[in-house]
Design an enzyme around this catalytic site. Sequence first.
Site, PDB file in Angstrom:
ATOM      1  N   ILE A 249       0.858  -1.184   0.000  1.00 44.42           N
ATOM      2  CA  ILE A 249       0.000   0.000   0.000  1.00 44.42           C
ATOM      3  C   ILE A 249       0.893   1.232   0.000  1.00 44.42           C
ATOM      4  O   ILE A 249       1.910   1.279   0.694  1.00 44.42           O
ATOM      5  CB  ILE A 249      -0.965   0.019   1.205  1.00 44.42           C
ATOM      6  CG1 ILE A 249      -1.929   1.202   1.088  1.00 44.42           C
ATOM      7  CG2 ILE A 249      -0.227   0.011   2.526  1.00 44.42           C
ATOM      8  CD1 ILE A 249      -3.099   1.138   2.054  1.00 44.42           C
ATOM      9  N   LEU A 250       0.519   2.201  -0.818  1.00 43.33           N
ATOM     10  CA  LEU A 250       1.328   3.410  -0.943  1.00 43.33           C
ATOM     11  C   LEU A 250       0.454   4.593  -1.310  1.00 43.33           C
ATOM     12  O   LEU A 250      -0.386   4.495  -2.203  1.00 43.33           O
ATOM     13  CB  LEU A 250       2.408   3.217  -2.025  1.00 43.33           C
ATOM     14  CG  LEU A 250       3.197   4.470  -2.429  1.00 43.33           C
ATOM     15  CD1 LEU A 250       4.075   4.942  -1.276  1.00 43.33           C
ATOM     16  CD2 LEU A 250       4.046   4.194  -3.669  1.00 43.33           C
ATOM     17  N   GLN A 256       0.496  12.592   0.860  1.00 40.17           N
ATOM     18  CA  GLN A 256       0.319  12.047   2.200  1.00 40.17           C
ATOM     19  C   GLN A 256      -0.139  13.131   3.167  1.00 40.17           C
ATOM     20  O   GLN A 256       0.054  14.315   2.938  1.00 40.17           O
ATOM     21  CB  GLN A 256       1.629  11.411   2.679  1.00 40.17           C
ATOM     22  CG  GLN A 256       2.012  10.169   1.895  1.00 40.17           C
ATOM     23  CD  GLN A 256       3.355   9.591   2.310  1.00 40.17           C
ATOM     24  OE1 GLN A 256       3.980  10.062   3.257  1.00 40.17           O
ATOM     25  NE2 GLN A 256       3.809   8.567   1.599  1.00 40.17           N
ATOM     26  N   GLY A 259      -5.536  12.357   4.357  1.00 43.08           N
ATOM     27  CA  GLY A 259      -6.634  11.429   4.590  1.00 43.08           C
ATOM     28  C   GLY A 259      -6.855  10.427   3.472  1.00 43.08           C
ATOM     29  O   GLY A 259      -7.797   9.632   3.536  1.00 43.08           O
ATOM     30  N   LEU A 260      -6.007  10.428   2.446  1.00 47.04           N
ATOM     31  CA  LEU A 260      -6.213   9.534   1.308  1.00 47.04           C
ATOM     32  C   LEU A 260      -5.927   8.081   1.663  1.00 47.04           C
ATOM     33  O   LEU A 260      -6.601   7.169   1.178  1.00 47.04           O
ATOM     34  CB  LEU A 260      -5.337   9.976   0.132  1.00 47.04           C
ATOM     35  CG  LEU A 260      -5.653  11.361  -0.447  1.00 47.04           C
ATOM     36  CD1 LEU A 260      -4.652  11.737  -1.523  1.00 47.04           C
ATOM     37  CD2 LEU A 260      -7.074  11.400  -0.996  1.00 47.04           C
ATOM     38  N   GLY A 261      -4.924   7.857   2.503  1.00 42.77           N
ATOM     39  CA  GLY A 261      -4.624   6.490   2.925  1.00 42.77           C
ATOM     40  C   GLY A 261      -5.759   5.892   3.725  1.00 42.77           C
ATOM     41  O   GLY A 261      -6.109   4.711   3.558  1.00 42.77           O
ATOM     42  N   SER A 262      -6.367   6.696   4.586  1.00 42.91           N
ATOM     43  CA  SER A 262      -7.514   6.227   5.370  1.00 42.91           C
ATOM     44  C   SER A 262      -8.693   5.907   4.460  1.00 42.91           C
ATOM     45  O   SER A 262      -9.389   4.901   4.655  1.00 42.91           O
ATOM     46  CB  SER A 262      -7.925   7.295   6.394  1.00 42.91           C
ATOM     47  OG  SER A 262      -6.889   7.529   7.312  1.00 42.91           O
ATOM     48  N   GLU A 283       0.175  -8.228   5.133  1.00 44.16           N
ATOM     49  CA  GLU A 283       1.477  -8.888   5.067  1.00 44.16           C
ATOM     50  C   GLU A 283       2.571  -7.956   5.578  1.00 44.16           C
ATOM     51  O   GLU A 283       2.876  -6.937   4.966  1.00 44.16           O
ATOM     52  CB  GLU A 283       1.785  -9.301   3.628  1.00 44.16           C
ATOM     53  CG  GLU A 283       3.112 -10.017   3.453  1.00 44.16           C
ATOM     54  CD  GLU A 283       3.383 -10.391   2.014  1.00 44.16           C
ATOM     55  OE1 GLU A 283       4.493 -10.858   1.732  1.00 44.16           O
ATOM     56  OE2 GLU A 283       2.478 -10.213   1.175  1.00 44.16           O
TER      57      GLU A 283
END
Length: 467
Positions: A249-250, A256, A259-262, A283
């Site tokens: 995941i990136l 960054q 809130g895009l990762g959330s 993993e």
Amino acid sequence: MVQKQQASAGPGTEPKKRRRVGFSPADTGVEANECIKIYLVSSKEEVDSSDISSVKPVDLNDFFDGDGKIYGYQGLKINVWINSISLHSYADITYQSTINGDKGITDLKSALQNIFAETIVDTKDEFLQTFSTQRDFIRNMVSNGEVMHAGATDGSSKNAEVVPSDPQVIRMEIGSPNAGLLYSRLVPLVLLFVDGSNPIDVTDPDWHLYLLIQKKEEKEDPLYRIVGFTAIYKFYRYPDRLRMRLSQILVLPSFQGKGLGSYLMEVVNNVAITENVYDLTVEEPSEKFQHIRTCIDINRLRSFDPIKPDIDSAVQTLTKGKLSKKAQIPRFTPPLNAIEKVRESLKINKKQFLKCWEILIYLALDPIDKYMEDYTSVITNHVRTDILGKDIETPKKQVVDVPSSFEPEASFVVFKSVNGEEANTNVQVDENKPDQEQQLKQLVEERIREIKLVAEKVSKSGQTLKV
């Protein structure tokens, strides 16, 4: 030792010149981290612009053989520009001079191709042209993908369109048209920004890409670009279920903290629920990603009513007395039916739920300072159990030889020890026990620190996770 004599030179004879033995000059080299800078750009105007800051990749030394150094150059500087629209790259290499020293001269072209493969172009002009010639690359690649949402999927599998106002997630099976080519251009980003990660097998149809796409309205056609992605593997679980394993995941560095990762994780969690997989695993998560993941899961669990009575029961037990003074401390792990409810409804696997459980109890203790000593005892017990790899409180079976004239080699009794303690008076104490206790204390302090960080973040009402 017999020495070879040389004829003496006559008075009119010139002396012979001595041969000089040449030695390669010592070359200490330069670390890749010190001379390489990475830039992500979305237009040709940003190339070489002083307004664009470099982004920090993983340890670049790992990409260079041996000690991670580059040899044979003085004043070496390498600026690598990555086109975030087409995912092409160009390396601007400058140096004062070369030195063919004792370590030779590093083949920079070969070393960079090991990272960037076919995405790297030879000339700056060719790179600048990609901003126009490859402008619609992402749009064309994802046109057959499936648009996913945090709330629900719309079921469309063709002609995916992205709403301009918000980034959206598009899912592609790795075996579908364009997916393999697209991922091949993402591989350099995986190598540069996902620590310890390796490319996935694009020939395995069980891999899926979840692409976080941003659509930017321009005078011409809208501009599509990837701002993040994750690779997920689906595998079989007997007898009739599938599990999802998040492998990579990136979110690109320049995106960054927004809130895009959330949001990407919310979409993945929703897919796991709507498609009724057995559970979702990760993993080898990095420390940073594990923190994000736990914050998201804690918020989900706090609103999950079926486990609230179990949390209340654990908190009531913990607040009754001085657990730290007791010989045997209860585990304070969730009951099996709670673990099953969470897995079935939220697709949170058992290992992750146990980590979240500690934080849920911490959040429910009020005031926390009053019960911190007992809470620390509980966490210490958990950490000790993790180190031993088994439940230290579970009664253990012991085998004791007993005298017998019938068959001495086969005469023994088996019994369960009380409170998990072995009834053996000849217990040998590890000579390094003080060191082990100190290590245990450090691990407990680290676990408490992680718990407090998550609790602090999720306790701030109305705050969106900016990851």
